[in-house]
Enzyme design. Structure first.
Site, PDB file in Angstrom:
ATOM      1  N   TYR A  45      -3.363  -1.208   9.805  1.00  0.00           N
ATOM      2  CA  TYR A  45      -3.257  -1.902   8.396  1.00  0.00           C
ATOM      3  C   TYR A  45      -2.103  -1.254   7.937  1.00  0.00           C
ATOM      4  O   TYR A  45      -1.415  -2.137   7.130  1.00  0.00           O
ATOM      5  CB  TYR A  45      -4.576  -1.229   7.719  1.00  0.00           C
ATOM      6  N   SER A  74       0.830  -1.253   0.209  1.00  0.00           N
ATOM      7  CA  SER A  74       0.024   0.033  -0.022  1.00  0.00           C
ATOM      8  C   SER A  74       1.018   1.219   0.008  1.00  0.00           C
ATOM      9  O   SER A  74       2.020   1.200   0.556  1.00  0.00           O
ATOM     10  CB  SER A  74      -1.138  -0.021   1.051  1.00  0.00           C
TER      11      SER A  74
END
Length: 256
Positions: free
Chosen positions: A161, A148
């Protein structure tokens, strides 16, 4: 002949969103694709049907991630499916660790249960999937971890996350060195904001406009934007690239 003809790929979380687009693209390039799903079997079967309708080859593989024995269960399902669908001998050429869950909470709101769950799915599962899959992965193969842009850009609202994706980045770097002698490349592809159901807030026009402005192209990414990068890394053209973090955020927050 397509670039991946004769090769076998496994895409975790391949039934929807970015994973579905990756599975479709690898199949279009000639690979036999195992489309993994955790619980949504209809979506996986729909993905497989779409690939087959386009002239590709695919089969669904079901296994819940983030639970004890998940890697062993997934590989058992993969082996059985590969035998049924006539793969190029036992084994695998391309492993895409795409499956993951999000946790849109700031640090004050993350419970211990939340933390354990997101790390179990996003970190522990791919780690042991790779560990138990190394004997299946053929020399000259590819491991691609979907990370990410939040590991490069501070994003407090997804702190736990983001930490899991940072762990994947470290896994990529270390594995690339460990597996180089076998000609196996290991790379990270890091999406930014992508228009999938994992981002339901994109339905709000104001939020969509704000997130689109992160990119220098002033738009939200599409799953195909990420799939194309993964396909490049999976192909022969990326044979000299390993241990790398490929930013696929559309230039989000450049210069910030």
């Amino acid at each position: 002949m397509s670039g991946l003809t004769g090769r076998t790929a496994l895409v975790t979380g391949g039934s929807r969103g970015i994973g579905r687009s990756i599975a479709q693209r690898l199949a279009a390039d000639g690979a036999l694709v195992a489309v993994h799903y955790g619980s949504n079997e209809p979506a996986a079967k729909e993905t497989v049907a779409g690939i087959e309708a386009a002239g590709g080859r695919a089969f669904a593989v079901g296994a819940e991630l983030g639970v004890p024995g998940d890697a062993a269960a997934l590989w058992a399902a993969f082996d059985e499916g590969l035998e049924r669908h006539g793969g190029a001998g036992p084994g695998l050429d391309i492993l895409v660790n795409n499956a993951g869950i999000t946790l849109p909470r700031q640090i004050a709101d993350v419970t211990e249960e939340d933390y354990d769950r997101v790390f179990a799915v996003n970190v522990r599962a791919p780690f042991f999937l790779i560990q138990q899959g190394l004997e299946r992965l053929r020399d000259g193969g590819r491991i691609i971890n979907v990370s990410s842009g939040a590991t490069r850009i501070a994003f407090p609202r997804t702190i736990a996350y983001s930490m899991t994706k940072g762990a994947l980045d470290t896994l990529t770097l270390t594995l690339a060195q460990a597996l180089g002698a076998r000609g196996i490349t290991v790379n990270t592809v890091a999406p930014g904001i992508v228009d999938t159901e994992i981002n339901p807030t994109l339905r709000d026009p104001r939020i969509r406009a704000e997130l689109a402005s992160f990119s220098v192209f002033d738009r939200i990414g599409e799953p195909s934007d990420i799939a194309d990068v993964v396909a490049f890394v999976a192909g022969d053209g990326a044979r000299w690239i390993t241990g790398q973090y490929l930013d696929a955020t559309g230039g989000a927050h450049l210069g910030v």
